[in-house]
Design a protein around this motif. Structure first.
Motif, PDB file in Angstrom:
ATOM      1  N   GLU A   1      66.894  54.636  36.597  1.00 52.10           N
ATOM      2  CA  GLU A   1      67.945  53.984  35.824  1.00 52.10           C
ATOM      3  C   GLU A   1      67.403  52.645  35.355  1.00 52.10           C
ATOM      4  O   GLU A   1      66.705  51.950  36.116  1.00 52.10           O
ATOM      5  N   SER A   2      67.718  52.270  34.103  1.00 48.09           N
ATOM      6  CA  SER A   2      67.210  50.999  33.602  1.00 48.09           C
ATOM      7  C   SER A   2      68.183  50.339  32.634  1.00 48.09           C
ATOM      8  O   SER A   2      68.686  50.984  31.711  1.00 48.09           O
ATOM      9  N   ARG A   3      68.445  49.056  32.904  1.00 50.91           N
ATOM     10  CA  ARG A   3      69.151  48.204  31.954  1.00 50.91           C
ATOM     11  C   ARG A   3      68.319  46.950  31.714  1.00 50.91           C
ATOM     12  O   ARG A   3      68.846  45.871  31.425  1.00 50.91           O
ATOM     13  N   ALA A   4      66.995  47.121  31.859  1.00 49.91           N
ATOM     14  CA  ALA A   4      66.055  46.024  31.648  1.00 49.91           C
ATOM     15  C   ALA A   4      65.216  46.314  30.408  1.00 49.91           C
ATOM     16  O   ALA A   4      64.624  47.395  30.288  1.00 49.91           O
ATOM     17  N   GLU A   5      65.151  45.364  29.521  1.00 46.59           N
ATOM     18  CA  GLU A   5      64.408  45.536  28.279  1.00 46.59           C
ATOM     19  C   GLU A   5      62.927  45.772  28.568  1.00 46.59           C
ATOM     20  O   GLU A   5      62.309  45.046  29.351  1.00 46.59           O
ATOM     21  N   GLY A   6      62.386  46.797  27.932  1.00 46.06           N
ATOM     22  CA  GLY A   6      60.963  47.075  28.050  1.00 46.06           C
ATOM     23  C   GLY A   6      60.559  47.865  29.275  1.00 46.06           C
ATOM     24  O   GLY A   6      59.375  48.151  29.471  1.00 46.06           O
ATOM     25  N   ILE A   7      61.521  48.238  30.133  1.00 43.62           N
ATOM     26  CA  ILE A   7      61.223  49.058  31.320  1.00 43.62           C
ATOM     27  C   ILE A   7      61.955  50.381  31.169  1.00 43.62           C
ATOM     28  O   ILE A   7      63.130  50.499  31.513  1.00 43.62           O
ATOM     29  N   PRO A   8      61.300  51.404  30.642  1.00 40.91           N
ATOM     30  CA  PRO A   8      61.997  52.670  30.365  1.00 40.91           C
ATOM     31  C   PRO A   8      62.155  53.526  31.619  1.00 40.91           C
ATOM     32  O   PRO A   8      61.399  53.388  32.592  1.00 40.91           O
ATOM     33  N   VAL A   9      63.135  54.412  31.594  1.00 43.75           N
ATOM     34  CA  VAL A   9      63.241  55.440  32.622  1.00 43.75           C
ATOM     35  C   VAL A   9      61.957  56.273  32.595  1.00 43.75           C
ATOM     36  O   VAL A   9      61.446  56.608  31.524  1.00 43.75           O
ATOM     37  N   GLY A  10      61.445  56.568  33.755  1.00 42.54           N
ATOM     38  CA  GLY A  10      60.186  57.309  33.848  1.00 42.54           C
ATOM     39  C   GLY A  10      58.992  56.429  34.134  1.00 42.54           C
ATOM     40  O   GLY A  10      57.921  56.942  34.470  1.00 42.54           O
ATOM     41  N   GLU A  11      59.149  55.115  33.993  1.00 40.24           N
ATOM     42  CA  GLU A  11      58.056  54.180  34.304  1.00 40.24           C
ATOM     43  C   GLU A  11      57.646  54.335  35.765  1.00 40.24           C
ATOM     44  O   GLU A  11      58.488  54.414  36.662  1.00 40.24           O
ATOM     45  N   ARG A  12      56.340  54.382  36.011  1.00 35.46           N
ATOM     46  CA  ARG A  12      55.832  54.546  37.383  1.00 35.46           C
ATOM     47  C   ARG A  12      55.254  53.212  37.862  1.00 35.46           C
ATOM     48  O   ARG A  12      54.455  52.578  37.160  1.00 35.46           O
ATOM     49  N   LEU A  13      55.647  52.831  39.082  1.00 37.17           N
ATOM     50  CA  LEU A  13      55.254  51.546  39.643  1.00 37.17           C
ATOM     51  C   LEU A  13      54.524  51.737  40.967  1.00 37.17           C
ATOM     52  O   LEU A  13      54.847  52.646  41.748  1.00 37.17           O
ATOM     53  N   PHE A  14      53.564  50.867  41.210  1.00 35.84           N
ATOM     54  CA  PHE A  14      52.893  50.802  42.509  1.00 35.84           C
ATOM     55  C   PHE A  14      53.195  49.453  43.127  1.00 35.84           C
ATOM     56  O   PHE A  14      53.085  48.418  42.468  1.00 35.84           O
TER      57      PHE A  14
END
Length: 364
Positions: free
Chosen positions: A85-98
């Motif tokens: 879930e995203s309501r942050a500009e520039g951080i799309p759903v599906g973004e993978r983080l480490f």
């Protein structure tokens, strides 16, 4: 899926908490995201976070869910998560983080300082904590990102970044005038990372490994140490040679015996980990004036100011790639399914029964 919690005053006691908060995707407001934790590593380093939880603030990262949480805490882990879930500009759903996550299903984050390859969790309760732990890599934007190395990355990166910093700190101090380096708890993966660094450094003094009797064979076969001795055989170490100690064990009794044996030739002792957290009381004979606790995030911040973030990333990344490839010759990855699986292996990790060549990966 539940959240894994432990008693802050008795690490072996653990529980799995299931509440609506842990089961459902959290509601978010403008600027926030929710990530679903996919997988993480679990090592003795995580027990060190618990042992130093009050002193260094590790309990503050992820407040426990549920009721009656006063005596309970959540141990941070290193792993991968995907934005759901995203309501942050520039951080799309599906973004993978480490980065740093709780052993749980979801984490709500407030991304700040967003760049192409990185973001910071700006959640207010994390604002006073070490910045390195609040930083997350946007892995899809990394040059040459290879997902096949995810497991090794989350297992070894948190350990070998400390190895890199220790090597750098020893170089900076010109080995404290020592002509040999003694590493306690030499079978730990952080110790092995440091040993790889010292072995590849032509200016480094020779290295002596101190480990348990059961791990002597494994440590010796690494081919990184001039000498390997057990905790019961410290008399085999030449006390006439100026020595710097890197202590990954936190075993006060062993440390006291070694300091006493070396006497004035104990040039300096760097205290790093607590693999023997249950024996961490200060030992008789420890030279506190020549001892110092090493906090890797502080060293990272220092070098980032001096080298710049890109400079630090370049030097440390090269080291990490090289040591990871070397570790493939002996490292065995063990997959554990879910937090129930973590609860099953947790006592072995907590009490040091995991084989040194094994790395635990928890898949959610």
């Amino acid at each position: 899926m539940p959240e894994f919690q432990i008693r802050k005053d008795h690490f072996l006691t653990n529980r799995l908490i299931e509440t609506p908060e842990t089961e459902q995707i959290p509601a978010i407001v403008e600027g926030e995201v929710v990530v679903k934790i996919d997988r993480f590593s679990f090592t003795a380093n995580n027990i060190t976070y618990a042992a130093a939880g009050d002193q260094l603030g590790y309990w503050q990262f992820f407040p426990p869910s549920g009721e009656n949480t006063t005596d309970w805490g959540v141990i941070p882990v290193w792993g991968f998560a995907d934005v759901v879930e995203s309501r942050a500009e520039g951080i799309p759903v599906g973004e993978r983080l480490f980065g740093y996550f709780p052993p749980a299903s979801y984490l709500k984050m407030l991304p700040v300082g967003v760049s192409e390859q990185r973001l910071i969790d700006g959640a207010p309760h994390r604002s006073t904590l070490p910045p390195g732990y609040n930083s997350y890599s946007r892995v899809a934007a990394e040059p040459g990102y290879d997902s096949s190395m995810d497991n090794e990355r989350m297992l070894l990166w948190p350990l070998h970044i400390t190895s890199f910093c220790l090597w750098d700190a020893l170089q900076e101090k010109d080995w404290y005038g020592a002509r040999q380096v003694v590493i306690l708890s030499a079978s730990s993966k952080t110790s092995i990372g440091l040993a790889y660094a010292l072995d590849a450094d032509p200016d480094a003094p020779p290295v002596i490994a101190v480990t348990s009797e059961r791990n002597l064979d494994f440590v010796g076969k690494l081919g990184l140490y001039r000498q390997c001795v057990s905790y019961d055989d410290l008399a085999a170490i030449d006390a006439d040679v100026p020595t710097v100690i890197v202590d990954m064990s936190g075993n006060g009794e062993v440390l006291g015996r070694l300091h006493s044996r070396l006497d004035d030739n104990m040039m300096f002792c760097i205290n790093v980990g607590l693999t023997h957290w249950d024996e961490a009381a200060p030992g008789e004979g420890v030279n506190k004036q020549r001892s110092e606790f090493f906090f890797a995030p502080g060293h990272i911040q220092k070098r980032m100011k001096e080298w710049g973030p890109a400079g630090f990333a370049s030097r440390s990344s090269t080291f990490m790639r090289e040591t990871t490839l070397k570790c493939r010759s002996w490292l065995r990855l063990k997959d554990v399914e879910g937090l129930d699986g973590l609860a099953g292996v947790y006592p072995d990790v907590c009490e040091g029964r995991v084989a040194p060549d094994e790395g635990i990966i928890v898949k959610l």
